[in-house]
Enzyme design. Structure first.
Site, mmCIF file in Angstrom:
data_model
loop_
_atom_site.group_PDB
_atom_site.id
_atom_site.type_symbol
_atom_site.label_atom_id
_atom_site.label_comp_id
_atom_site.label_asym_id
_atom_site.label_seq_id
_atom_site.Cartn_x
_atom_site.Cartn_y
_atom_site.Cartn_z
ATOM 1 C CE LYS A 140 -22.177 -6.989 11.568
ATOM 2 N NZ LYS A 140 -22.158 -6.415 10.225
ATOM 3 N NE ARG A 163 -2.538 -7.785 -4.259
ATOM 4 C CZ ARG A 163 -3.341 -8.134 -3.269
ATOM 5 N NH1 ARG A 163 -2.893 -8.155 -2.035
ATOM 6 N NH2 ARG A 163 -4.589 -8.494 -3.507
ATOM 7 C CG HIS A 188 -1.921 -1.016 1.369
ATOM 8 N ND1 HIS A 188 -2.137 -1.724 2.527
ATOM 9 C CD2 HIS A 188 -2.838 -1.480 0.476
ATOM 10 C CE1 HIS A 188 -3.134 -2.584 2.348
ATOM 11 N NE2 HIS A 188 -3.571 -2.461 1.102
ATOM 12 C CB SER A 210 -4.467 -6.459 4.810
ATOM 13 O OG SER A 210 -4.062 -5.228 4.273
#
Ligand code: PNS
Length: 169
Positions: A46, A95, A22, A133
Site C-alpha cells: 500500500k 542469495r 538485482h 530492498s
C-alpha cells in the site's frame, strides 16, 4: 546450427528499490537469454517507498543502452503475464539457503500453473548476498552507509526523498 524462437525471460519482483544484487542478476540474465523483462509487481504494498513510475524510470536509467533489457509492470498471476509476453523462463535470484524454501514453493506453484515455463535460479556475486530492498530502506532511514549496495541513481533518489521529507516538516 539449430535455430529456436527468441528465449525471453522474466525477472519479477517489487524492486522497491532496485539493489546492486538485482542489477547483478539482470546483467547475468541478459547474457544468457535473448531478452529479459524486468517485471515490477504493481500495487502489492500500500505504501511503497518508490512509485511504480519511479521504479520503472530507475531501472530504465540503469539499463539504458542494454538493448535486450526491458522494464514493465505487471499485475495478476506472474505465469499469465509470462505467457502474454511469450516468455519461457522466470528468473529468480538466490542469495542464501534461507531464500530457498519460499522460492522452491513459488517455482513449483508456477510450474503447476504453467508447466511450459521454467524457473531458473541465479546466484548474485557473493558480495551482494546480504543485500535486500527491505534492509536498504531500513539502513538508509537510520543513517547507515549504503554506497555500492544500490546503483548511484537509487542512492541519489533516496537522498532526494529524504531531503523532501525533511523540507516538508
Ligand atoms: O522479489 P519479490 O518482491 O519477493 O517478488 C515476489 C513476486 C513478484 C515474484 C511474487 O509475489 C509474484 O509472482 N507475484 C505475482 C502473483 C502470483 O503469480 N502469485 C503466485 C506466485 S507462486
Amino acid at each position: 546450427m539449430t535455430s529456436h524462437p527468441p528465449r525471453i525471460a522474466i525477472y519479477p519482483g517489487s524492486f522497491d528499490p532496485l539493489t546492486s544484487g538485482h542489477v547483478d542478476i539482470i546483467e547475468r540474465g541478459a547474457k544468457i537469454f535473448d531478452s529479459i523483462i524486468v517485471a515490477i509487481l504493481a500495487n502489492v504494498e500500500k505504501t511503497p517507498l518508490f512509485t511504480e513510475n519511479e521504479r520503472i524510470a530507475i531501472i530504465r536509467d540503469v539499463f539504458k543502452g542494454h538493448e535486450n533489457v526491458q522494464v514493465e509492470t505487471f499485475s495478476g498471476l506472474l505465469v499469465d503475464y509470462a505467457q502474454l509476453k511469450n516468455a519461457s523462463v522466470l528468473v529468480r535470484g538466490l542469495r542464501a539457503v534461507s531464500d530457498f524454501e519460499y522460492e522452491f514453493q513459488m517455482a513449483l506453484m508456477n510450474r503447476h500453473l504453467a508447466p511450459g515455463i521454467e524457473t531458473v535460479f541465479m546466484m548474485p556475486d557473493e558480495k551482494y548476498t546480504y543485500i535486500s530492498s527491505r534492509l536498504i530502506k531500513e539502513v538508509f532511514t537510520l543513517g547507515g552507509e549504503i554506497t555500492g549496495l544500490v546503483p548511484p541513481v537509487v542512492e541519489e533518489k533516496l537522498r532526494a526523498k529524504q531531503k523532501a521529507k525533511k523540507g516538508s516538516r
